[in-house]
Scaffold this motif. Structure first.
Motif, PDB file in Angstrom:
ATOM      1  N   LEU A  34      24.935  33.914  41.164  1.00 55.46           N
ATOM      2  CA  LEU A  34      25.494  35.214  40.780  1.00 55.46           C
ATOM      3  C   LEU A  34      24.912  36.358  41.616  1.00 55.46           C
ATOM      4  O   LEU A  34      25.566  37.381  41.803  1.00 55.46           O
ATOM      5  N   GLU A  35      23.704  36.180  42.130  1.00 58.71           N
ATOM      6  CA  GLU A  35      23.111  37.204  42.989  1.00 58.71           C
ATOM      7  C   GLU A  35      23.884  37.327  44.296  1.00 58.71           C
ATOM      8  O   GLU A  35      24.028  38.411  44.843  1.00 58.71           O
ATOM      9  N   LYS A  36      24.412  36.205  44.791  1.00 57.11           N
ATOM     10  CA  LYS A  36      25.177  36.207  46.043  1.00 57.11           C
ATOM     11  C   LYS A  36      26.655  36.478  45.816  1.00 57.11           C
ATOM     12  O   LYS A  36      27.306  37.124  46.631  1.00 57.11           O
ATOM     13  N   SER A  37      27.197  35.939  44.742  1.00 60.71           N
ATOM     14  CA  SER A  37      28.630  36.055  44.433  1.00 60.71           C
ATOM     15  C   SER A  37      28.802  36.460  42.972  1.00 60.71           C
ATOM     16  O   SER A  37      29.075  35.618  42.114  1.00 60.71           O
ATOM     17  N   PRO A  38      28.670  37.759  42.672  1.00 59.83           N
ATOM     18  CA  PRO A  38      28.684  38.200  41.271  1.00 59.83           C
ATOM     19  C   PRO A  38      29.979  37.912  40.521  1.00 59.83           C
ATOM     20  O   PRO A  38      29.976  37.853  39.296  1.00 59.83           O
ATOM     21  N   ASP A  39      31.076  37.733  41.233  1.00 62.27           N
ATOM     22  CA  ASP A  39      32.344  37.478  40.550  1.00 62.27           C
ATOM     23  C   ASP A  39      32.659  35.990  40.418  1.00 62.27           C
ATOM     24  O   ASP A  39      33.700  35.616  39.894  1.00 62.27           O
ATOM     25  N   MET A  40      31.756  35.128  40.864  1.00 57.93           N
ATOM     26  CA  MET A  40      31.974  33.687  40.782  1.00 57.93           C
ATOM     27  C   MET A  40      30.995  33.107  39.770  1.00 57.93           C
ATOM     28  O   MET A  40      29.996  32.496  40.110  1.00 57.93           O
ATOM     29  N   ASP A  41      31.302  33.331  38.498  1.00 61.61           N
ATOM     30  CA  ASP A  41      30.368  32.997  37.422  1.00 61.61           C
ATOM     31  C   ASP A  41      30.689  31.659  36.761  1.00 61.61           C
ATOM     32  O   ASP A  41      30.733  31.546  35.550  1.00 61.61           O
ATOM     33  N   ALA A  42      30.891  30.636  37.595  1.00 61.03           N
ATOM     34  CA  ALA A  42      31.162  29.299  37.075  1.00 61.03           C
ATOM     35  C   ALA A  42      30.664  28.259  38.063  1.00 61.03           C
ATOM     36  O   ALA A  42      30.561  28.538  39.261  1.00 61.03           O
ATOM     37  N   VAL A  43      30.349  27.091  37.542  1.00 57.47           N
ATOM     38  CA  VAL A  43      29.967  25.959  38.392  1.00 57.47           C
ATOM     39  C   VAL A  43      30.936  24.813  38.126  1.00 57.47           C
ATOM     40  O   VAL A  43      31.482  24.683  37.033  1.00 57.47           O
ATOM     41  N   ALA A  44      31.137  24.002  39.151  1.00 58.87           N
ATOM     42  CA  ALA A  44      31.960  22.809  39.016  1.00 58.87           C
ATOM     43  C   ALA A  44      31.065  21.673  38.540  1.00 58.87           C
ATOM     44  O   ALA A  44      30.009  21.416  39.124  1.00 58.87           O
TER      45      ALA A  44
END
Length: 159
Positions: A34-44
């Motif tokens: 989230l520190e690098k990609s704040p709008d990508m708040d999910a993991v596969a």
């Protein structure tokens, strides 16, 4: 928007975790991502190279809240020990495996699927993500935010 495909809104900056990883480790990876990609708040969530589902920030917090609150209410003696009991219940819940918390009902789409159909599937599934798969291989996610950005570009008012 009719000509756009899932591939056009694909995000590949997705963190993959093994289904057997504890949620505590998943939460650490998600926090760092989230520190690098704040709008990508999910993991596969993957198992033996196959996509199983998604653990999003909302899924993780909702699952933790449900698990810890239920456990702490069941075992607490009252106000005196509730915080300690809740904290211990959180630790117990975070030791569970990612595969147990993964949301498995998110849409699975192909890279060539029309973006408006991807959006329709996401809305029907009440999901903020669609998994883009090529056969069994996960290429990434289409987040709702990317579709929104595409829609805004396409639907801007004419000056």
């Amino acid at each position: 928007m009719i000509r756009k495909r899932a591939f056009d809104a694909l995000r590949t900056d997705v963190i993959a975790v093994d289904a057997l990883e504890p949620l505590d480790a998943v939460a650490d990876k998600l926090r760092d991502h989230l520190e690098k990609s704040p709008d990508m708040d999910a993991v596969a969530v993957m198992r033996r190279g196959r996509f199983l589902g998604v653990v999003s920030l909302r899924t993780l917090l909702g699952d933790l809240n449900d698990c810890a609150l239920e456990a702490s209410l069941r075992t607490s003696l009252g106000d005196d020990d509730f915080e300690d009991t809740y904290r211990e219940a959180c630790r117990h819940c975070m030791a569970r495996k990612a595969g147990e918390a993964a949301r498995r009902d998110i849409p699975r789409v192909a890279p060539s699927d029309p973006l408006h159909l991807v959006l329709d599937a996401m809305i029907k599934a009440d999901s903020r993500f669609a998994a883009v798969l090529e056969g069994e291989r996960l290429l990434g996610f289409v987040p709702l935010g990317e579709i929104f950005r595409e829609l805004r570009r396409e639907c801007r008012p004419v000056p």
